[in-house]
Design a protein around this motif. Structure first.
Motif, PDB file in Angstrom:
ATOM      1  N   ASP A 101       4.623  -0.704 -12.883  1.00 18.66           N
ATOM      2  CA  ASP A 101       4.689   0.688 -12.377  1.00 18.66           C
ATOM      3  C   ASP A 101       3.434   1.361 -12.710  1.00 18.66           C
ATOM      4  O   ASP A 101       2.340   0.868 -13.029  1.00 18.66           O
ATOM      5  N   LYS A 102       3.382   2.671 -12.119  1.00 17.04           N
ATOM      6  CA  LYS A 102       2.513   3.702 -12.297  1.00 17.04           C
ATOM      7  C   LYS A 102       1.533   3.627 -13.643  1.00 17.04           C
ATOM      8  O   LYS A 102       0.290   3.607 -13.721  1.00 17.04           O
ATOM      9  N   ASP A 103       2.372   3.321 -14.669  1.00 18.55           N
ATOM     10  CA  ASP A 103       1.712   3.372 -16.050  1.00 18.55           C
ATOM     11  C   ASP A 103       1.197   2.203 -16.651  1.00 18.55           C
ATOM     12  O   ASP A 103       0.852   1.862 -17.702  1.00 18.55           O
ATOM     13  N   GLY A 104       1.598   0.986 -15.589  1.00 15.66           N
ATOM     14  CA  GLY A 104       1.046  -0.233 -16.117  1.00 15.66           C
ATOM     15  C   GLY A 104       2.083  -1.028 -16.579  1.00 15.66           C
ATOM     16  O   GLY A 104       2.131  -2.279 -16.956  1.00 15.66           O
ATOM     17  N   PHE A 130       0.772  -1.222  -0.149  1.00 22.32           N
ATOM     18  CA  PHE A 130       0.080  -0.166   0.108  1.00 22.32           C
ATOM     19  C   PHE A 130       0.744   1.260   0.026  1.00 22.32           C
ATOM     20  O   PHE A 130       0.645   2.085  -0.728  1.00 22.32           O
ATOM     21  N   THR A 131       2.015   1.320   0.597  1.00 19.51           N
ATOM     22  CA  THR A 131       2.843   2.304   0.994  1.00 19.51           C
ATOM     23  C   THR A 131       3.392   2.606  -0.544  1.00 19.51           C
ATOM     24  O   THR A 131       3.640   3.733  -1.030  1.00 19.51           O
ATOM     25  N   ALA A 132       4.122   1.500  -0.999  1.00 16.08           N
ATOM     26  CA  ALA A 132       4.794   1.673  -2.169  1.00 16.08           C
ATOM     27  C   ALA A 132       3.737   2.233  -3.393  1.00 16.08           C
ATOM     28  O   ALA A 132       4.068   3.052  -4.292  1.00 16.08           O
ATOM     29  N   GLU A 133       2.380   1.834  -3.433  1.00 16.51           N
ATOM     30  CA  GLU A 133       1.552   2.446  -4.206  1.00 16.51           C
ATOM     31  C   GLU A 133       1.399   3.747  -4.193  1.00 16.51           C
ATOM     32  O   GLU A 133       1.208   4.725  -4.888  1.00 16.51           O
ATOM     33  N   LYS A 134       0.997   4.101  -2.931  1.00 16.85           N
ATOM     34  CA  LYS A 134       0.664   5.608  -2.457  1.00 16.85           C
ATOM     35  C   LYS A 134       1.818   6.543  -2.994  1.00 16.85           C
ATOM     36  O   LYS A 134       1.659   7.678  -3.548  1.00 16.85           O
ATOM     37  N   LEU A 135       3.129   5.942  -2.750  1.00 18.78           N
ATOM     38  CA  LEU A 135       4.250   6.733  -2.953  1.00 18.78           C
ATOM     39  C   LEU A 135       4.600   6.937  -4.586  1.00 18.78           C
ATOM     40  O   LEU A 135       4.956   8.175  -4.904  1.00 18.78           O
ATOM     41  N   TRP A 136       4.631   5.870  -5.092  1.00 23.43           N
ATOM     42  CA  TRP A 136       5.029   5.861  -6.801  1.00 23.43           C
ATOM     43  C   TRP A 136       4.352   5.036  -7.474  1.00 23.43           C
ATOM     44  O   TRP A 136       4.469   4.965  -8.833  1.00 23.43           O
ATOM     45  N   GLY A 137       3.062   4.760  -7.084  1.00 21.21           N
ATOM     46  CA  GLY A 137       2.042   3.981  -8.138  1.00 21.21           C
ATOM     47  C   GLY A 137       2.448   2.615  -8.339  1.00 21.21           C
ATOM     48  O   GLY A 137       1.960   2.165  -9.306  1.00 21.21           O
TER      49      GLY A 137
END
Length: 716
Positions: free
Chosen positions: A436-439, A406-413
């Motif tokens: 990554d955040k762009d999939g 959860f923390t990694a997703e909130k910080l860097w997607g």
């Protein structure tokens, strides 16, 4: 200590730039080879998804032939570079060396990855046989005069070559590696260096073997249930399982592995048994028998001094720190000496508080080292109304892992998708695809959480393959975390103490750096950083765990699903500086012991017991605290890569505390701060000077004051 330990791969691999593997490069150099055993998975491309090593096909009998072949290939590749008739250039010399040794690197990454977590007598025998050969290959490379002359010729042109920043760094480190490897020595001294390196390699292995035996052979068998008084039920259940595994059905067994030892010291009301297990832990490698490590430690310190002097350095510490951000032993002692007085003063106050409690209870005894954990926990309960056992139901292993993600997703997607169908080296391993955040696909993340006798103690991160682009393609990383948590008993999940949960965040901090790495040369990517800087990203990661926004997301009661009450969160935060005198002092004592061993200016063998006692007396460590690691079991410095470097956790902590100030000022999930941190810290690896990269992120050098404040050592 939450440790990150890398496989002890030979200097050959470091110089050849082989700190990761590239399976796609394995096949090409083998085409002309004859009589190759094609049943050996190392002799062909890994056709598994994502190039994960085909663990189920790799047999122990495969390692030695693969190592031997890899050594031959590496030697041939290096000789081809050294004997190239073309004028030396960055591309045909320095970059060519970076690309050499793929096969050996692949074998090494798998073998040394598993010697830490899947060790047995056969694996140790292979390690003992191959280690001197790898050391000899390293010497053959670093002491090759023709190769050095080519590197030197390129280095002398460095200002005219118009190199990128990472290329300049590669050239600098390659040239410096030769100097540090003895390239400028005469032939007699080169032979002496070879002998020293061989002895060092063998002794380090022996130290580690002795410690593993000492750790695994100790057991405290309890057959009277009354002697379990005070222990939580899950700890009792785990001890019953251990007893059955060790042939003591119907009894309970406790070991010196931390998931067993630490809870016993914290909760057991039986003072005599606390003393037994404490001494069982602190006397490892310290007994006058065949597994005694004291003499080995002294010999290692002597040989390291001799090697440093041969290479032109005052001490081993000077040699090591020349490649660190601290630069000199004087700078290290300056930091340690700045923190030590405040830490020791606080530790004495904590000891006095415990003695008052003992006296108030009518204990009629003086506080001893095996009492500290027990009374610290009692005072924590009384002072902060915080029972460490009461927090465990909210920190199941599964929920804490979700909190990390959860923390990694909130910080860097960044997102994680579990896969159960990918190769793994043990049934305990869990594997995740990372996006990554762009999939876009990032890499593979593996976890290996549970304690077992084949696994050395502690916690660490490493890789089966690092990220790089030097072959014109994006090679994605395969990163793993290894920890030592108690195995679940029955239908109950593994419940973590607060410190164990924090360790999960810590090791993930290393892992996310390996996963988000963005570099060209593999020797510069991921955690390819000085020892006194590499712990910084992992320590930063721990900070998010105690934030209410993060806790409320993952810290849920494993039975009811209830979110951890805010009242309990506030107690956790209020108790954050509790017992920091002890924690800081035992750590600093070990760091000072390390530095004193390695600033010796003599080859004379020391009486290790007396040497350690004298250092403890000199720094004024109180009797109720032992160094976190005593000489006999200080594997970080005598069997790992932390000699003259154990101080690095504190050094890194100054970067961590300063970084966390930025997130607290701007918001713990502030997008701009997170992206700057990712760009200048996580992605950069060792492409440039770490201190300079930090200044690009933070705009300043770190200061020690935030560290002291965080630990409650400022007197405020």
């Amino acid at each position: 200590m939450k440790t990150r330990v890398l496989a002890p791969i030979a200097l050959a691999i470091a110089l050849a730039g082989c700190q990761s593997d590239n399976a796609s490069q394995v096949q090409a150099p083998l085409a002309a080879e004859q009589n190759i055993n094609m049943d050996n998975p190392f002799f062909s491309d890994f056709t598994t998804p994502y190039g994960i090593p085909p663990f189920e096909k790799i047999k122990k009998s495969h390692y030695l032939p693969a190592f031997e072949h890899g050594i031959t290939l590496s030697r041939n590749e290096i000789n081809a570079i050294a004997n190239n008739s073309a004028a030396p250039t960055f591309e045909n010399t320095v970059e060519a060396m970076e690309k050499a040794g793929d096969f050996l690197n692949t074998v090494s990454n798998v073998f040394y990855g598993l010697t830490g977590s899947m060790s047995d007598a056969e694996m140790r025998a292979i390690n003992k046989e191959i280690s001197p050969k790898l050391s000899a290959l390293g010497d053959d490379i670093s002491l090759n005069p023709a190769l050095f002359q080519r590197v030197k010729a390129v280095y002398q042109q460095k200002d005219q070559l118009n190199l990128r920043a990472d290329q300049k760094t590669l050239l600098e480190t390659t040239y410096k590696g030769f100097i540090r490897g003895g390239a400028n020595l005469n032939e007699a001294d080169k032979n002496t260096l070879r002998q020293l390196n061989e002895k060092l390699s063998k002794l380090s292995l022996k130290f580690g073997e002795n410690l593993l035996h000492e750790t695994n052979s100790f057991e405290m068998v309890i057959d009277n249930k009354a002697d379990l008084d005070g222990l939580p039920e899950d700890i009792i259940a785990a001890a019953a399982v251990t007893a059955t595994e060790r042939g003591h059905d119907g009894k309970w067994v406790f070991t010196t592995h931390r998931p067993s030892k630490n809870p016993f010291l914290t909760y057991s009301t039986n003072r005599k048994l606390r003393e037994t297990i404490y001494k069982g832990y602190t006397e490892r490698g310290n007994n006058d028998d065949e597994y005694d490590n004291k003499k080995i430690a002294s010999e290692l310190a002597s040989l390291r001094y001799q090697k440093a002097k041969l290479l032109g350095y005052k001490t081993h510490a000077n040699f090591v720190l020349d490649n660190a951000t601290a630069k000199t032993p004087e700078n290290v002692f300056k930091l340690l000496d700045k923190v030590w007085p405040a830490a020791l003063k606080q530790a004495k106050l904590e000891a006095a508080d415990m003695q008052k409690m003992i006296d108030a209870e009518g204990g009629n005894f003086e506080l001893a080292a095996w009492d500290w954990w027990y009374y610290a926990e009692k005072i924590r309960k009384a002072r902060y109304d915080l029972d460490a056992a009461a927090t465990k139901p909210y920190f199941s292993l599964e929920s804490t892992l979700k909190g990390v993600f959860f923390t990694a997703e909130k910080l860097w997607g960044v997102t994680f998708k579990e896969r159960s169908d990918l190769p793994k080296y043990h049934e305990d391993v869990r594997t995740f695809e990372v996006y990554d955040k762009d999939g876009s696909y990032v890499g593979i993340f593996m976890t290996d959480h549970f304690v077992r006798e084949s696994k050395r103690g502690g916690a660490w991160m490493s890789s089966f393959r690092k990220q790089y682009r030097m072959y014109g393609e994006d090679v994605t990383p395969i990163i793993y975390n290894v920890l030592n948590y108690p195995r679940p008993v029955g239908d109950n999940p593994t419940l973590l103490t607060f410190d164990q949960a924090s360790t999960l965040f810590h090791e993930f901090g290393h892992a996310i750096q390996g996963l988000l790495s963005d570099g060209y040369y593999r020797s510069q990517t991921g955690t390819a950083l000085p020892r006194d800087y590499v712990e910084y990203p992992s320590q930063v990661m721990e900070n998010w765990m105690t934030e209410p926004e993060v806790l409320s997301n993952f810290a849920r009661h494993y039975q009811t699903g209830e979110v951890i009450p805010m009242e309990l969160v506030e107690k956790i935060q209020a108790a954050g500086k509790f017992n920091q005198g002890f924690a800081t002092t035992e750590y600093l004592a070990a760091a000072l012991l390390d530095m004193n061993w390695h600033t010796l200016e003599t080859a004379e063998l020391q009486d290790a017991a007396k040497f350690e006692k004298d250092i403890i007396s000199k720094i004024g460590l109180i009797d109720t605290i032992a160094p976190r690691y005593r000489t006999g079991y200080f594997s970080h410095i005598f069997a790992g890569g932390y000699s003259s470097g154990y101080y690095g956790y504190l050094w890194s902590n100054t970067y961590d505390a300063d970084t966390w100030l930025a997130f607290k000022e701007n918001g713990i999930f502030d997008h701009t701060t997170a992206e700057l941190y990712r760009k200048h810290v996580l992605e950069t690896g060792g492409k440039e000077d770490p201190a300079m990269m930090y200044r690009r992120f933070r705009g300043q050098d770190p200061k020690v004051e935030p560290l002291l404040e965080r630990r409650g050592l400022t007197g405020k």
